[in-house]
Design a protein around this motif. Structure first.
Motif, short mmCIF file in Angstrom:
data_model
loop_
_atom_site.label_atom_id
_atom_site.label_comp_id
_atom_site.label_asym_id
_atom_site.label_seq_id
_atom_site.Cartn_x
_atom_site.Cartn_y
_atom_site.Cartn_z
N SER A 151 53.22 31.83 33.39
CA SER A 151 53.92 31.95 32.11
C SER A 151 53.02 31.58 30.93
CB SER A 151 55.18 31.07 32.10
OG SER A 151 56.20 31.67 32.88
N HIS A 152 52.05 30.69 31.15
CA HIS A 152 51.10 30.39 30.08
C HIS A 152 50.11 31.55 29.88
CE1 HIS A 152 52.32 26.02 30.54
NE2 HIS A 152 52.46 26.28 29.26
N PHE A 153 49.76 32.24 30.94
CA PHE A 153 48.96 33.46 30.80
C PHE A 153 49.73 34.48 29.97
CE2 PHE A 153 47.38 37.61 32.10
CZ PHE A 153 46.01 37.43 32.26
N LEU A 154 51.02 34.63 30.27
CA LEU A 154 51.86 35.57 29.53
C LEU A 154 51.98 35.15 28.06
CD1 LEU A 154 53.83 37.94 29.32
CD2 LEU A 154 55.61 36.46 30.27
N LEU A 155 52.19 33.88 27.80
CA LEU A 155 52.26 33.40 26.42
C LEU A 155 50.98 33.72 25.65
CD1 LEU A 155 53.86 29.87 26.83
CD2 LEU A 155 54.69 31.63 25.26
N ALA A 189 39.15 26.00 47.45
CA ALA A 189 38.85 26.97 46.40
C ALA A 189 40.11 27.76 46.04
CB ALA A 189 37.75 27.92 46.88
N PHE A 190 40.00 28.53 44.99
CA PHE A 190 41.15 29.31 44.50
C PHE A 190 41.62 30.30 45.54
CE2 PHE A 190 42.83 33.05 42.16
CZ PHE A 190 43.94 32.44 41.61
N ASP A 191 42.95 30.35 45.71
CA ASP A 191 43.58 31.28 46.64
C ASP A 191 44.67 32.04 45.90
OD1 ASP A 191 44.90 32.63 48.63
OD2 ASP A 191 45.17 30.90 49.94
N PRO A 192 44.46 33.33 45.62
CA PRO A 192 45.43 34.10 44.85
C PRO A 192 46.78 34.26 45.53
CG PRO A 192 43.69 35.53 45.71
CD PRO A 192 43.25 34.12 45.94
N THR A 193 46.85 33.96 46.82
CA THR A 193 48.13 34.06 47.53
C THR A 193 49.21 33.24 46.85
OG1 THR A 193 46.97 34.34 49.64
CG2 THR A 193 49.28 33.69 49.75
N ASN A 219 44.34 26.84 35.93
CA ASN A 219 44.23 26.54 34.50
C ASN A 219 42.77 26.52 34.06
OD1 ASN A 219 46.93 24.10 34.61
ND2 ASN A 219 47.02 26.27 34.16
N LEU A 220 41.90 25.92 34.88
CA LEU A 220 40.48 25.85 34.53
C LEU A 220 39.80 27.21 34.67
CD1 LEU A 220 39.52 22.41 36.11
CD2 LEU A 220 40.27 22.92 33.77
N LEU A 221 40.17 27.95 35.69
CA LEU A 221 39.65 29.31 35.85
C LEU A 221 40.06 30.18 34.66
CD1 LEU A 221 40.38 29.86 39.63
CD2 LEU A 221 38.10 29.81 38.59
N PHE A 222 41.29 30.00 34.20
CA PHE A 222 41.79 30.75 33.05
C PHE A 222 40.96 30.45 31.80
CE2 PHE A 222 44.97 30.80 29.47
CZ PHE A 222 44.95 32.17 29.28
N THR A 223 40.71 29.18 31.55
CA THR A 223 39.90 28.81 30.39
C THR A 223 38.51 29.42 30.50
OG1 THR A 223 41.09 26.76 29.92
CG2 THR A 223 38.80 26.88 29.19
N TRP A 318 42.34 36.30 37.08
CA TRP A 318 42.77 37.23 36.02
C TRP A 318 43.56 38.40 36.62
CZ3 TRP A 318 41.75 35.64 31.11
CH2 TRP A 318 42.13 36.50 30.08
N LYS A 319 43.08 38.90 37.75
CA LYS A 319 43.72 40.04 38.41
C LYS A 319 45.14 39.70 38.87
CE LYS A 319 42.96 43.38 42.19
NZ LYS A 319 44.16 43.13 43.00
N VAL A 320 45.31 38.55 39.51
CA VAL A 320 46.63 38.21 40.02
C VAL A 320 47.60 37.89 38.89
CG1 VAL A 320 46.36 35.70 40.38
CG2 VAL A 320 47.71 37.06 42.00
N CYS A 321 47.11 37.33 37.79
CA CYS A 321 47.97 37.08 36.63
C CYS A 321 48.41 38.39 35.99
CB CYS A 321 47.26 36.20 35.62
SG CYS A 321 47.09 34.46 36.09
N GLU A 322 47.50 39.33 35.87
CA GLU A 322 47.86 40.63 35.30
C GLU A 322 48.85 41.36 36.20
OE1 GLU A 322 44.35 42.16 32.36
OE2 GLU A 322 44.13 42.68 34.48
N GLU A 323 48.72 41.21 37.50
CA GLU A 323 49.68 41.83 38.41
C GLU A 323 51.08 41.27 38.19
OE1 GLU A 323 48.01 41.01 42.23
OE2 GLU A 323 46.59 42.70 42.16
N ALA A 324 51.15 40.00 37.81
CA ALA A 324 52.45 39.36 37.59
C ALA A 324 53.07 39.71 36.25
CB ALA A 324 52.30 37.84 37.73
N VAL A 325 52.27 39.72 35.17
CA VAL A 325 52.85 39.82 33.82
C VAL A 325 52.30 40.95 32.98
CG1 VAL A 325 53.29 37.34 33.82
CG2 VAL A 325 51.21 38.20 32.77
N GLY A 326 51.37 41.74 33.51
CA GLY A 326 50.85 42.88 32.76
C GLY A 326 49.44 42.68 32.27
N LEU A 327 48.79 43.79 31.88
CA LEU A 327 47.40 43.76 31.46
C LEU A 327 47.22 42.89 30.22
CD1 LEU A 327 46.31 47.51 31.85
CD2 LEU A 327 45.85 45.59 33.41
#
Length: 330
Positions: A151-155, A189-193, A219-223, A318-327
């Motif tokens: 939801s913060h990615f979407l915001l 490590a990060f797991d997109p699952t 959160n850190l990967l996003f930054t 980035w890919k998994v967040c876009e899959e959830a809330v859009g490009l």
């Protein structure tokens, strides 16, 4: 006078039953903060804890705050208290449930309406939950992943044009501040699952800490990923992260069972986030947090070996967040 002194009598009574340690560093830190007159700060999760302290501090320094909170009596109480603290424009409360992408999008439209003229100087992605049940959000995602990251990615995606507008007006002073945690450090490590639509089917109670770790690492990967993209486009918007350390929030007492007085105050825990909001010298890509065992704040390298941030993980996040809330294309 502490920030919490502005709350209602019932909230103050509850606080008195488990008092926090007196703030050691916040009072002097507050006195040295610059004015935020003319600045607009959007903050998630301001009903209590770090978000409440941050919002109260901003309005006491003349900033205009938009609070994005879930609907609750506590949210209304906190809003009233923060409003009393304001020396500039009165704050605005917008209902925003981070467990519903529809609610987030509705809130973003209301934020755009309120910031259409001057944009947003700071988007503070503060809200977070920890050690929660293995449950699905309204949209089918893990509730910890939805609240802390998706939801913060979407915001950020929806409000980015308003940040760009402010950055052009203020010559590079707009920023996205994301609250992470020391729990993000180290393996796994990060797991997109954990960010796919399979909430309620991610390990049950025994995996509650891993779900939290994954969300805070995200959160850190996003930054880091956002910083990369901002630099490629020569954007004047900054992407910054922070951690609070252990401090006397309700989250701490719920998880640990220890009294709030056993750790630094919430005000002292807010210093890194306040630095990221107020300090014009912080750089995009920075990660700020408390020095362990001594006073002051320190900048931590946002990468291995301490933090498992690399190009593959940034791309996957980035890919998994876009899959959830859009490009989200900058």
């Amino acid at each position: 006078m502490s920030v919490a002194s502005g709350l209602s009598s019932s909230s103050q009574t509850a606080a008195a039953a488990d008092p926090e340690r007196p703030s050691r560093y916040y009072p002097k830190f507050f006195d040295n903060l610059p004015s935020l007159e003319g600045k607009t700060i959007v903050i998630t999760g301001c009903s209590q804890g770090l978000g409440y302290v941050t919002a109260s501090t901003v309005v006491k320094k003349g900033g205009f705050v938009i609070l994005l909170n879930r609907k609750s009596e506590r949210s209304n109480e906190s809003f009233k208290a923060i409003s009393k603290d304001a020396i500039g424009l009165p704050p605005k409360l917008i209902e925003c449930d981070l467990l519903s992408f529809e609610s987030v999008r509705d809130a973003c439209q209301k934020v755009r309406d309120a910031t259409r003229e001057n944009g947003i100087d700071v988007l503070c992605c503060n809200a977070g939950i920890m050690l929660q049940d293995d449950k699905a959000s309204t949209d089918g995602y893990d509730i910890t992943a939805s609240t802390n990251m998706l939801s913060h990615f979407l915001l950020t995606k929806e409000l980015f044009p308003e940040l760009e507008k402010a950055s052009n007006r203020t010559n590079g002073d707009a920023r996205i501040v994301t609250m992470s945690s020391g729990s993000a450090y180290g393996a796994p490590a990060f797991d997109p699952t954990f960010f796919k639509r399979r909430g309620g089917n991610l390990g049950g109670d025994k995996a509650s800490y891993e779900r939290y770790h994954q969300s805070k690492l995200a959160n850190l990967l996003f930054t880091a990923a956002l910083d990369d993209k901002l630099r490629v486009t020569n954007s004047r918007v900054k992407a910054i992260s922070c951690t609070p350390g252990i401090c006397g929030t309700n989250m701490f007492t719920r998880v640990s069972g220890s009294p709030k007085s056993s750790v630094p105050s919430t005000e002292d825990g807010s210093l890194a986030q306040l630095k990221c909001v107020f300090d014009q010298t912080v750089d995009s890509g920075d990660l700020w947090g408390p020095k362990f065992g001594e006073p002051g704040l320190t900048k931590t390298l946002l990468g291995p070996p301490r933090i498992l941030v690399d190009q593959d993980s940034k791309t996957a996040l980035w890919k998994v967040c876009e899959e959830a809330v859009g490009l989200f294309e900058l």
